[in-house]
Design an enzyme around this catalytic site. Structure first.
Site, PDB file in Angstrom:
ATOM      1  N   THR A  12       0.798  -1.205   0.000  1.00 52.31           N
ATOM      2  CA  THR A  12       0.000   0.000   0.000  1.00 52.31           C
ATOM      3  C   THR A  12       0.834   1.260   0.000  1.00 52.31           C
ATOM      4  OG1 THR A  12      -1.714  -1.085   1.281  1.00 52.31           O
ATOM      5  CG2 THR A  12      -1.868   1.268   1.102  1.00 52.31           C
ATOM      6  N   LYS A  44      -8.014   0.509  -2.240  1.00 48.86           N
ATOM      7  CA  LYS A  44      -7.682   1.061  -0.925  1.00 48.86           C
ATOM      8  C   LYS A  44      -8.055   2.525  -0.777  1.00 48.86           C
ATOM      9  CE  LYS A  44      -3.778  -1.993  -1.299  1.00 48.86           C
ATOM     10  NZ  LYS A  44      -2.342  -2.012  -1.508  1.00 48.86           N
ATOM     11  N   GLY A  58      -8.352   7.014   2.161  1.00 52.33           N
ATOM     12  CA  GLY A  58      -7.368   6.039   1.716  1.00 52.33           C
ATOM     13  C   GLY A  58      -6.802   5.365   2.942  1.00 52.33           C
ATOM     14  N   CYS A 171       9.518   1.330  -4.629  1.00 50.75           N
ATOM     15  CA  CYS A 171       9.064   0.447  -3.545  1.00 50.75           C
ATOM     16  C   CYS A 171       8.513  -0.860  -4.111  1.00 50.75           C
ATOM     17  CB  CYS A 171       7.969   1.164  -2.725  1.00 50.75           C
ATOM     18  SG  CYS A 171       7.299   0.150  -1.394  1.00 50.75           S
ATOM     19  N   THR A 174       4.665  -1.643  -3.826  1.00 45.38           N
ATOM     20  CA  THR A 174       3.743  -0.714  -4.473  1.00 45.38           C
ATOM     21  C   THR A 174       3.676  -1.041  -5.958  1.00 45.38           C
ATOM     22  OG1 THR A 174       4.394   1.019  -2.907  1.00 45.38           O
ATOM     23  CG2 THR A 174       3.291   1.744  -4.913  1.00 45.38           C
TER      24      THR A 174
END
Length: 186
Positions: A12, A44, A58, A171, A174
């Site tokens: 996330t 999300k 979020g 990341c 992600t």
């Protein structure tokens, strides 16, 4: 005590950008367990409309915990229509003091357009500077990218999308499968 042999959920990245009369919250869709991507299309970012007042939310962290917090936030918003700050503070207070809620592992980014807050389980209701906020495993990458893009002529949705693309490149928790919601200030 947590079982250290269990790999743990990761994932996330959520970013919020407020620019001009528009606020955008964007979130990626990846959910990972250890080094494995379990789902790439999780949603999300949500729009709540209690009492006819739109609020964007979020979340990062445990999905079940986040849904519990979303339900609590919606109840608070129904009790105080149009008063996002009060609902956020009430939720944070409950989250910090309620024995059941204290165990929840999530963070929320919420906005009704003019107001933007990060809500944490430590009892924090933070109003970010520079009209940008981000949470989650890639949150700091998205935050840095969005802050750098805020001085451009890009509209807020493009700032959020580009920031998320940068975070997804850096990341491993992600991805680029985004859910984007926006709200305008009248």
């Amino acid at each position: 005590m947590a079982d250290s042999s269990f790999p743990g959920w990761h994932g996330t990245t959520i970013v919020a950008v407020r620019k001009g009369s528009q606020t955008v919250i964007a979130g990626d869709g990846q959910v990972s367990l250890g080094q494995t991507v379990i789902k790439g299309s999780a949603r999300k970012v949500r729009r709540l409309s209690p009492g006819g007042h739109d609020v964007l939310v979020g979340f990062a962290g445990s999905t079940a915990d986040a849904f519990t917090l979303l339900e609590r936030l919606e109840t608070k918003l129904e009790a105080t229509p149009g008063q996002l700050q009060r609902a956020a503070v009430d939720l944070a207070k409950d989250w910090r003091t309620d024995k059941y809620l204290q165990k929840l592992e999530a963070m929320l980014l919420v906005s009704n357009g003019p107001e933007l807050y990060v809500i944490t389980g430590a009892g924090d209701v933070l109003e970010p500077e520079h009209d940008v906020a981000a949470i989650g495993s890639g949150g700091m990458y998205a935050l840095a990218a969005a802050r750098g893009l805020m001085e451009s002529d890009l509209p807020p949705e493009e700032v959020a999308r580009k920031a998320m693309a940068i975070a997804a490149d850096i990341c491993v928790y992600t991805n680029g499968n985004l859910t984007v919601e926006s709200i305008s200030v009248d």
